[in-house]
Design a protein around this motif. Structure first.
Motif, PDB file in Angstrom:
ATOM      1  N   LEU A 124       0.860  -1.263  -0.011  1.00  0.00           N
ATOM      2  CA  LEU A 124       0.014  -0.036  -0.060  1.00  0.00           C
ATOM      3  C   LEU A 124       1.011   1.289  -0.170  1.00  0.00           C
ATOM      4  O   LEU A 124       0.527   2.090  -0.845  1.00  0.00           O
ATOM      5  CB  LEU A 124      -1.120  -0.083   1.205  1.00  0.00           C
ATOM      6  CG  LEU A 124      -1.981   1.061   1.213  1.00  0.00           C
ATOM      7  CD1 LEU A 124      -2.894   1.231  -0.013  1.00  0.00           C
ATOM      8  CD2 LEU A 124      -2.655   1.246   2.357  1.00  0.00           C
ATOM      9  N   PHE A 125       2.103   1.302   0.639  1.00  0.00           N
ATOM     10  CA  PHE A 125       2.923   2.460   0.743  1.00  0.00           C
ATOM     11  C   PHE A 125       3.506   2.475  -0.617  1.00  0.00           C
ATOM     12  O   PHE A 125       3.575   3.681  -1.037  1.00  0.00           O
ATOM     13  CB  PHE A 125       3.912   2.302   1.782  1.00  0.00           C
ATOM     14  CG  PHE A 125       4.832   3.253   2.164  1.00  0.00           C
ATOM     15  CD1 PHE A 125       4.588   4.426   2.463  1.00  0.00           C
ATOM     16  CD2 PHE A 125       6.286   3.149   1.604  1.00  0.00           C
ATOM     17  CE1 PHE A 125       5.527   5.429   2.521  1.00  0.00           C
ATOM     18  CE2 PHE A 125       7.120   4.166   1.538  1.00  0.00           C
ATOM     19  CZ  PHE A 125       6.799   5.400   2.375  1.00  0.00           C
ATOM     20  N   ILE A 126       4.075   1.501  -1.295  1.00  0.00           N
ATOM     21  CA  ILE A 126       4.800   1.500  -2.493  1.00  0.00           C
ATOM     22  C   ILE A 126       3.704   2.131  -3.383  1.00  0.00           C
ATOM     23  O   ILE A 126       4.009   2.934  -4.238  1.00  0.00           O
ATOM     24  CB  ILE A 126       5.365   0.230  -2.961  1.00  0.00           C
ATOM     25  CG1 ILE A 126       6.454  -0.206  -1.895  1.00  0.00           C
ATOM     26  CG2 ILE A 126       5.713   0.427  -4.241  1.00  0.00           C
ATOM     27  CD1 ILE A 126       7.055  -1.389  -2.153  1.00  0.00           C
ATOM     28  N   PHE A 127       2.325   1.433  -3.416  1.00  0.00           N
ATOM     29  CA  PHE A 127       1.453   1.841  -4.312  1.00  0.00           C
ATOM     30  C   PHE A 127       1.053   3.280  -4.468  1.00  0.00           C
ATOM     31  O   PHE A 127       0.803   4.213  -5.290  1.00  0.00           O
ATOM     32  CB  PHE A 127       0.110   0.942  -4.075  1.00  0.00           C
ATOM     33  CG  PHE A 127      -0.997   1.313  -5.139  1.00  0.00           C
ATOM     34  CD1 PHE A 127      -0.869   0.901  -6.625  1.00  0.00           C
ATOM     35  CD2 PHE A 127      -2.063   1.776  -4.892  1.00  0.00           C
ATOM     36  CE1 PHE A 127      -1.765   1.175  -7.629  1.00  0.00           C
ATOM     37  CE2 PHE A 127      -2.894   2.368  -5.677  1.00  0.00           C
ATOM     38  CZ  PHE A 127      -3.074   1.874  -7.065  1.00  0.00           C
ATOM     39  N   SER A 173       1.262  16.576 -13.153  1.00  0.00           N
ATOM     40  CA  SER A 173       0.991  18.128 -12.692  1.00  0.00           C
ATOM     41  C   SER A 173       2.227  18.848 -13.232  1.00  0.00           C
ATOM     42  O   SER A 173       2.026  19.973 -13.793  1.00  0.00           O
ATOM     43  CB  SER A 173       0.997  18.181 -11.132  1.00  0.00           C
ATOM     44  OG  SER A 173       0.081  17.406 -10.570  1.00  0.00           O
ATOM     45  N   LYS A 174       3.482  18.439 -13.032  1.00  0.00           N
ATOM     46  CA  LYS A 174       4.613  19.149 -13.524  1.00  0.00           C
ATOM     47  C   LYS A 174       4.634  19.640 -14.951  1.00  0.00           C
ATOM     48  O   LYS A 174       4.979  20.664 -15.314  1.00  0.00           O
ATOM     49  CB  LYS A 174       5.977  18.680 -13.187  1.00  0.00           C
ATOM     50  CG  LYS A 174       7.086  19.292 -13.342  1.00  0.00           C
ATOM     51  CD  LYS A 174       8.416  18.821 -12.812  1.00  0.00           C
ATOM     52  CE  LYS A 174       9.525  19.445 -12.896  1.00  0.00           C
ATOM     53  NZ  LYS A 174      10.257  19.325 -14.147  1.00  0.00           N
ATOM     54  N   GLN A 175       4.137  18.482 -15.712  1.00  0.00           N
ATOM     55  CA  GLN A 175       4.353  18.471 -17.137  1.00  0.00           C
ATOM     56  C   GLN A 175       3.204  19.645 -17.551  1.00  0.00           C
ATOM     57  O   GLN A 175       3.345  20.523 -18.504  1.00  0.00           O
ATOM     58  CB  GLN A 175       4.055  17.180 -17.822  1.00  0.00           C
ATOM     59  CG  GLN A 175       4.123  17.274 -19.268  1.00  0.00           C
ATOM     60  CD  GLN A 175       3.764  15.769 -19.981  1.00  0.00           C
ATOM     61  OE1 GLN A 175       3.439  15.040 -19.319  1.00  0.00           O
ATOM     62  NE2 GLN A 175       4.143  15.864 -21.154  1.00  0.00           N
ATOM     63  N   VAL A 176       1.940  19.524 -16.714  1.00  0.00           N
ATOM     64  CA  VAL A 176       0.916  20.533 -17.379  1.00  0.00           C
ATOM     65  C   VAL A 176       1.398  21.893 -16.803  1.00  0.00           C
ATOM     66  O   VAL A 176       1.174  22.894 -17.479  1.00  0.00           O
ATOM     67  CB  VAL A 176      -0.573  20.077 -16.579  1.00  0.00           C
ATOM     68  CG1 VAL A 176      -1.445  20.973 -16.319  1.00  0.00           C
ATOM     69  CG2 VAL A 176      -0.829  18.741 -17.024  1.00  0.00           C
ATOM     70  N   LEU A 212       1.418   9.146  -6.128  1.00  0.00           N
ATOM     71  CA  LEU A 212       1.950  10.383  -5.949  1.00  0.00           C
ATOM     72  C   LEU A 212       2.942  10.893  -6.757  1.00  0.00           C
ATOM     73  O   LEU A 212       2.989  11.848  -7.254  1.00  0.00           O
ATOM     74  CB  LEU A 212       2.442  10.669  -4.636  1.00  0.00           C
ATOM     75  CG  LEU A 212       1.277  10.516  -3.237  1.00  0.00           C
ATOM     76  CD1 LEU A 212       2.189  10.429  -1.971  1.00  0.00           C
ATOM     77  CD2 LEU A 212       0.606  11.601  -3.567  1.00  0.00           C
ATOM     78  N   LEU A 213       3.953   9.913  -7.226  1.00  0.00           N
ATOM     79  CA  LEU A 213       4.822  10.203  -8.089  1.00  0.00           C
ATOM     80  C   LEU A 213       4.332  10.504  -9.431  1.00  0.00           C
ATOM     81  O   LEU A 213       4.862  11.408 -10.214  1.00  0.00           O
ATOM     82  CB  LEU A 213       5.972   9.026  -8.349  1.00  0.00           C
ATOM     83  CG  LEU A 213       7.274   9.173  -9.105  1.00  0.00           C
ATOM     84  CD1 LEU A 213       7.888  10.479  -8.973  1.00  0.00           C
ATOM     85  CD2 LEU A 213       8.120   7.881  -9.096  1.00  0.00           C
ATOM     86  N   PHE A 214       3.188   9.390  -9.805  1.00  0.00           N
ATOM     87  CA  PHE A 214       2.783   9.747 -11.309  1.00  0.00           C
ATOM     88  C   PHE A 214       1.898  11.248 -11.302  1.00  0.00           C
ATOM     89  O   PHE A 214       2.081  11.955 -12.413  1.00  0.00           O
ATOM     90  CB  PHE A 214       1.689   8.728 -11.464  1.00  0.00           C
ATOM     91  CG  PHE A 214       0.906   8.835 -12.556  1.00  0.00           C
ATOM     92  CD1 PHE A 214       1.525   8.594 -14.159  1.00  0.00           C
ATOM     93  CD2 PHE A 214      -0.381   9.281 -12.703  1.00  0.00           C
ATOM     94  CE1 PHE A 214       0.634   8.704 -15.171  1.00  0.00           C
ATOM     95  CE2 PHE A 214      -1.066   9.136 -13.679  1.00  0.00           C
ATOM     96  CZ  PHE A 214      -0.796   9.149 -15.034  1.00  0.00           C
ATOM     97  N   GLN A 215       1.081  11.561 -10.131  1.00  0.00           N
ATOM     98  CA  GLN A 215       0.557  12.720 -10.133  1.00  0.00           C
ATOM     99  C   GLN A 215       1.511  14.063 -10.139  1.00  0.00           C
ATOM    100  O   GLN A 215       1.168  15.007 -10.616  1.00  0.00           O
ATOM    101  CB  GLN A 215      -0.584  12.725  -8.827  1.00  0.00           C
ATOM    102  CG  GLN A 215      -1.649  12.097  -8.994  1.00  0.00           C
ATOM    103  CD  GLN A 215      -2.431  12.319  -8.020  1.00  0.00           C
ATOM    104  OE1 GLN A 215      -2.249  12.628  -6.865  1.00  0.00           O
ATOM    105  NE2 GLN A 215      -3.774  12.098  -8.036  1.00  0.00           N
TER     106      GLN A 215
END
Length: 159
Positions: A3-6, A18-21, A11-14
């Protein structure tokens, strides 16, 4: 642990999305700012051109307008009458009374556009479809309030 890794992966994906947008929106804003500056420069250049063109136009020539007003004429009615008087010359039969050039086969010389420079001078262009030219006209209003036009100079060139 899973659950922690997921959660960390989400969070990393978001964060990356977000950074790209955010970066894309900053690039878009920067390009809009550059376009705005370019358009502002174009507007300034066009305003300068309008100012230059208005130097030889009766509507911006206060001494010429004052001349008519001091003579007792209503300028807002007089200026259209001056132009209409020239355009009415297009309706005369035969050779145009102001254009000193003969027209080509089957066509008729006619005045197309008029610019009143001041209280004494007009420039206008004319064409018959094959030939065109310009007229420099001196005009005045006689004692009977009739307009008189005198062609001072003209030239003709082939289109």
């Amino acid at each position: 642990m899973y659950l922690f890794i997921f959660t960390l992966l989400i969070l990393l994906f978001q964060y990356m999305t977000s950074k790209q947008v955010f970066d894309d929106s900053n690039k878009t804003v920067a390009s809009y700012k550059a376009q705005t500056e370019k358009y502002k420069d174009s507007i300034v250049a066009l305003n300068n051109k309008i100012t230059d063109l208005s130097l030889f136009d009766i509507e911006w020539n206060d001494p010429a307008l004052s001349y008519f007003e001091d003579s007792g004429y209503n300028v807002s009615q007089l200026l259209p009458l001056i132009k209409d008087g020239l355009y009415q010359q297009n309706e005369t039969k035969g050779q145009h009374p102001l254009i000193p050039y003969a027209s080509s086969e089957g066509n008729r010389m006619q005045i197309n556009s008029i610019r009143i420079l001041n209280h004494k001078w007009i420039i206008c262009n004319f064409t018959d479809g094959e030939f065109s030219g310009e007229l420099f006209i001196k005009y005045f209003i006689d004692d009977n309030s009739q307009l008189e036009y005198i062609v001072e100079d003209s030239f003709l060139y082939r289109m």
